[in-house]
Motif scaffolding. Sequence first.
Motif, PDB file in Angstrom:
ATOM      1  N   ARG A   1      -8.487  30.084 -31.568  1.00 52.52           N
ATOM      2  CA  ARG A   1      -8.587  28.664 -31.894  1.00 52.52           C
ATOM      3  C   ARG A   1      -7.384  27.998 -31.237  1.00 52.52           C
ATOM      4  O   ARG A   1      -6.357  27.759 -31.868  1.00 52.52           O
ATOM      5  CB  ARG A   1      -8.587  28.480 -33.408  1.00 52.52           C
ATOM      6  N   GLY A   2      -7.517  27.729 -29.948  1.00 53.67           N
ATOM      7  CA  GLY A   2      -6.328  27.482 -29.152  1.00 53.67           C
ATOM      8  C   GLY A   2      -6.233  26.134 -28.466  1.00 53.67           C
ATOM      9  O   GLY A   2      -7.179  25.349 -28.404  1.00 53.67           O
ATOM     10  N   ALA A   3      -5.045  25.906 -27.917  1.00 49.44           N
ATOM     11  CA  ALA A   3      -4.738  24.724 -27.116  1.00 49.44           C
ATOM     12  C   ALA A   3      -3.891  25.146 -25.934  1.00 49.44           C
ATOM     13  O   ALA A   3      -3.189  26.162 -25.983  1.00 49.44           O
ATOM     14  CB  ALA A   3      -3.972  23.685 -27.946  1.00 49.44           C
TER      15      ALA A   3
ATOM     16  N   THR B   1     -11.929  35.153 -18.660  1.00 44.27           N
ATOM     17  CA  THR B   1     -11.625  33.741 -18.870  1.00 44.27           C
ATOM     18  C   THR B   1     -12.545  32.874 -18.032  1.00 44.27           C
ATOM     19  O   THR B   1     -13.082  33.308 -17.010  1.00 44.27           O
ATOM     20  CB  THR B   1     -10.170  33.410 -18.482  1.00 44.27           C
ATOM     21  N   CYS B   2     -12.699  31.631 -18.461  1.00 47.17           N
ATOM     22  CA  CYS B   2     -13.384  30.623 -17.655  1.00 47.17           C
ATOM     23  C   CYS B   2     -12.784  29.259 -17.962  1.00 47.17           C
ATOM     24  O   CYS B   2     -12.265  29.026 -19.054  1.00 47.17           O
ATOM     25  CB  CYS B   2     -14.896  30.642 -17.893  1.00 47.17           C
TER      26      CYS B   2
ATOM     27  N   ILE C   1     -12.912  33.907 -23.172  1.00 45.22           N
ATOM     28  CA  ILE C   1     -12.285  32.709 -23.725  1.00 45.22           C
ATOM     29  C   ILE C   1     -12.487  31.562 -22.748  1.00 45.22           C
ATOM     30  O   ILE C   1     -12.228  31.708 -21.551  1.00 45.22           O
ATOM     31  CB  ILE C   1     -10.778  32.919 -23.962  1.00 45.22           C
ATOM     32  N   MET C   2     -12.948  30.419 -23.239  1.00 40.02           N
ATOM     33  CA  MET C   2     -12.968  29.190 -22.445  1.00 40.02           C
ATOM     34  C   MET C   2     -11.575  28.585 -22.556  1.00 40.02           C
ATOM     35  O   MET C   2     -11.268  27.826 -23.476  1.00 40.02           O
ATOM     36  CB  MET C   2     -14.018  28.227 -22.991  1.00 40.02           C
ATOM     37  N   GLU C   3     -10.686  28.929 -21.629  1.00 40.66           N
ATOM     38  CA  GLU C   3      -9.282  28.609 -21.847  1.00 40.66           C
ATOM     39  C   GLU C   3      -8.820  27.311 -21.182  1.00 40.66           C
ATOM     40  O   GLU C   3      -7.645  26.959 -21.308  1.00 40.66           O
ATOM     41  CB  GLU C   3      -8.388  29.777 -21.410  1.00 40.66           C
ATOM     42  N   GLU C   4      -9.709  26.573 -20.554  1.00 39.93           N
ATOM     43  CA  GLU C   4      -9.411  25.219 -20.099  1.00 39.93           C
ATOM     44  C   GLU C   4     -10.691  24.406 -20.069  1.00 39.93           C
ATOM     45  O   GLU C   4     -11.710  24.854 -19.535  1.00 39.93           O
ATOM     46  CB  GLU C   4      -8.817  25.199 -18.675  1.00 39.93           C
ATOM     47  N   PHE C   5     -10.648  23.213 -20.615  1.00 38.67           N
ATOM     48  CA  PHE C   5     -11.675  22.196 -20.428  1.00 38.67           C
ATOM     49  C   PHE C   5     -11.103  20.887 -20.938  1.00 38.67           C
ATOM     50  O   PHE C   5     -10.236  20.870 -21.818  1.00 38.67           O
ATOM     51  CB  PHE C   5     -12.977  22.545 -21.171  1.00 38.67           C
TER      52      PHE C   5
ATOM     53  N   SER D   1     -11.514  29.425 -27.583  1.00 37.62           N
ATOM     54  CA  SER D   1     -11.200  28.494 -26.492  1.00 37.62           C
ATOM     55  C   SER D   1      -9.783  27.955 -26.636  1.00 37.62           C
ATOM     56  O   SER D   1      -9.164  28.044 -27.700  1.00 37.62           O
ATOM     57  CB  SER D   1     -12.189  27.331 -26.502  1.00 37.62           C
ATOM     58  N   ASN D   2      -9.297  27.364 -25.541  1.00 41.01           N
ATOM     59  CA  ASN D   2      -8.054  26.589 -25.516  1.00 41.01           C
ATOM     60  C   ASN D   2      -8.358  25.272 -24.816  1.00 41.01           C
ATOM     61  O   ASN D   2      -8.600  25.256 -23.611  1.00 41.01           O
ATOM     62  CB  ASN D   2      -6.940  27.313 -24.759  1.00 41.01           C
ATOM     63  N   PHE D   3      -8.382  24.170 -25.568  1.00 46.99           N
ATOM     64  CA  PHE D   3      -8.668  22.883 -24.921  1.00 46.99           C
ATOM     65  C   PHE D   3      -7.476  22.453 -24.072  1.00 46.99           C
ATOM     66  O   PHE D   3      -6.345  22.870 -24.294  1.00 46.99           O
ATOM     67  CB  PHE D   3      -9.024  21.815 -25.971  1.00 46.99           C
ATOM     68  N   TRP D   4      -7.741  21.602 -23.089  1.00 45.78           N
ATOM     69  CA  TRP D   4      -6.686  21.061 -22.217  1.00 45.78           C
ATOM     70  C   TRP D   4      -6.571  19.574 -22.484  1.00 45.78           C
ATOM     71  O   TRP D   4      -7.475  18.822 -22.181  1.00 45.78           O
ATOM     72  CB  TRP D   4      -7.043  21.300 -20.747  1.00 45.78           C
ATOM     73  N   ALA D   5      -5.468  19.164 -22.967  1.00 41.95           N
ATOM     74  CA  ALA D   5      -4.337  19.939 -23.456  1.00 41.95           C
ATOM     75  C   ALA D   5      -3.659  19.084 -24.523  1.00 41.95           C
ATOM     76  O   ALA D   5      -3.917  17.882 -24.624  1.00 41.95           O
ATOM     77  CB  ALA D   5      -3.367  20.278 -22.341  1.00 41.95           C
TER      78      ALA D   5
END
Length: 442
Positions: A53-55, A285-286, A330-334, A383-387
Motif C-alpha cells: 500500500r505504497g507511495a 514491476t510495471c 507491483i504497479m509502482e508508478e502511475f 502499488s505505489n502511486f506517483w507521487a
Amino acid sequence: MKRFLSLALALTVALTGLDTSQAAPHNTKNRDFVEVASDGKGFTLNGEPYTIRGANYWQGMNLGADDCSGGDRDRLDKEMELLVKMGINNLRVMASSEGPDDQKQRMRPSLMYAPGEYNEGVFQGLDYLLDAMDRHGLTAVMTLNNYWQWSGGFAQYVAWIDKNQTAYPLPEGDQNWDTFTKYSARFYNDTEIYEEAQGMWKKHIETVITRRNTINGKIYRDDPVIMSWQLANEPQEGPDAWFEETSTFIKELAPKHLVSAGIEAKLDQFDFNRAHTPKNIDYTTCHLWVENWEIYDPSNKSSIVDAQIYADDYVHSRAQWATELNKPIIMEEFGMARDAWIKPDDEVFKYSPDTPTAHKDQYYKGIFDNIVSLAKKRQFSGSNFWAYAGLGRSTDYPNQYGMVWVADPPHEKRGWYSVYNTDTTVKVIEEYNSQLKALEEE
C-alpha cells in the motif's frame, strides 16, 4: 545502574559516531524482513500476507537532510504521520543521486557529487528517512540509479567517463528525447565503457548497502525497514546479462533483502520477461503513464475514457505476465494531471494546487479497483502511486539549492502529478488501502 548505562551509551557514541540526540531506539516491536510468499503469489511479513500500500516519495532522502544540506526534517516527520494515516505501508525512494550540483534539472544537493565522493549531509538525510520509516512501521524500496536525468543517473556516469562537462547531449530547448536516451543507455550498451561504468556504480551500491545508519546504528544490509533494492528507475531495454549480473551482485551484498528491476514494462512480454526472469529478481514491476504515452490529454474532458480503457487492459495483461513467471507484481508508478479541461487554455491553472482532481480521482479508483480484484485472486500485490507531495506546494519558494520539494522531479512542471495532503485523491487512496489491508486479514 542508570549511571552505568549512561556511561555505556557515551562509550558507544564515541566509538560509532552516533548522534546522541537520536541514538535511542525508536521502534521496540519485532520486525522481520519482507519475503516473497512460498508459492510466489505475493509477499509476507512476519509470516503474514503483506500487500504493498505504497507511495513514491523519491524526495525523502533530501527532505531528511539537515538544514544546511537543504532538508526539512520537521516536514518529513509530519508527512510520515500523514502517510500512515492514509494507510501507506511502503515508500519507493531514491538511494542515489549524482552531481555535479551545478547541472540543470537535477536533485540538489546530490548524494554523490563526484565518483566515490559523497555529501555526508545528504547521506544522513537517507539515514534519517529510514529511521523515521522504522518509527512509523513503513518499508522502503531503495532505488540505486536512474535512466533519466533528474537525479544524474546513467547519463552522469557516461559523462564522468567521457570527461564531458554535462550529462545532457541536447541543446537548450531541444526535446529530442531519442538523442538523450541513446546517450543514457551507453551506461550499459557501450562495450567500450561498460566495465568502467559498472565498476564505478558497483562501488556506489556497496557503499550504500554496507553503510551504518548514523541515527540508529543499523547497517543498511541488516535493516528490515528496507524491503527491496531496485537496480534503477525505468532502465530502458537493458541487456539481459546486466539484469542478471547486477541483481546477483546486490543479492550477495544484501541476502536478507529482495531485489527488483524497476522497469516500466510498457513494451511487450519479451521485454518484461528479460528483466524479470533472473533468479535474483524477486518480483516484477510495471509503470503506467497515460499522458506521457499520449493516451490521455488533460485538456480534453472526454479523454479520460481512453485512459481508463487502456489502464484496465494494462493492469490485467501485466498481471498475466507476472503470473506466468510465478512472481509477484507491483504497479509502482502511475499518475494523472489535475483537471486542465476546466480551463484548457490556462497553463497556470493546469498546475495550480487549487485545481480540482476529478479525473485523477476517477482514474486512481479504476486502477485500484482492478488491483483489489486481482489481489483477491493473488494475481497482484499492490502499488505505489506517483507521487506524494504532502505539505509541499508547487507555489513554494525554492530553498537555498533552488529546490522545491514536491512530488514532481526537477525537470518537470511543478504540480503536474503531485498528490497534496489536502487533495480529494487522498480519500480515494485511503479507501483502497483499507481494502488491501482487509485482504491481509482474511
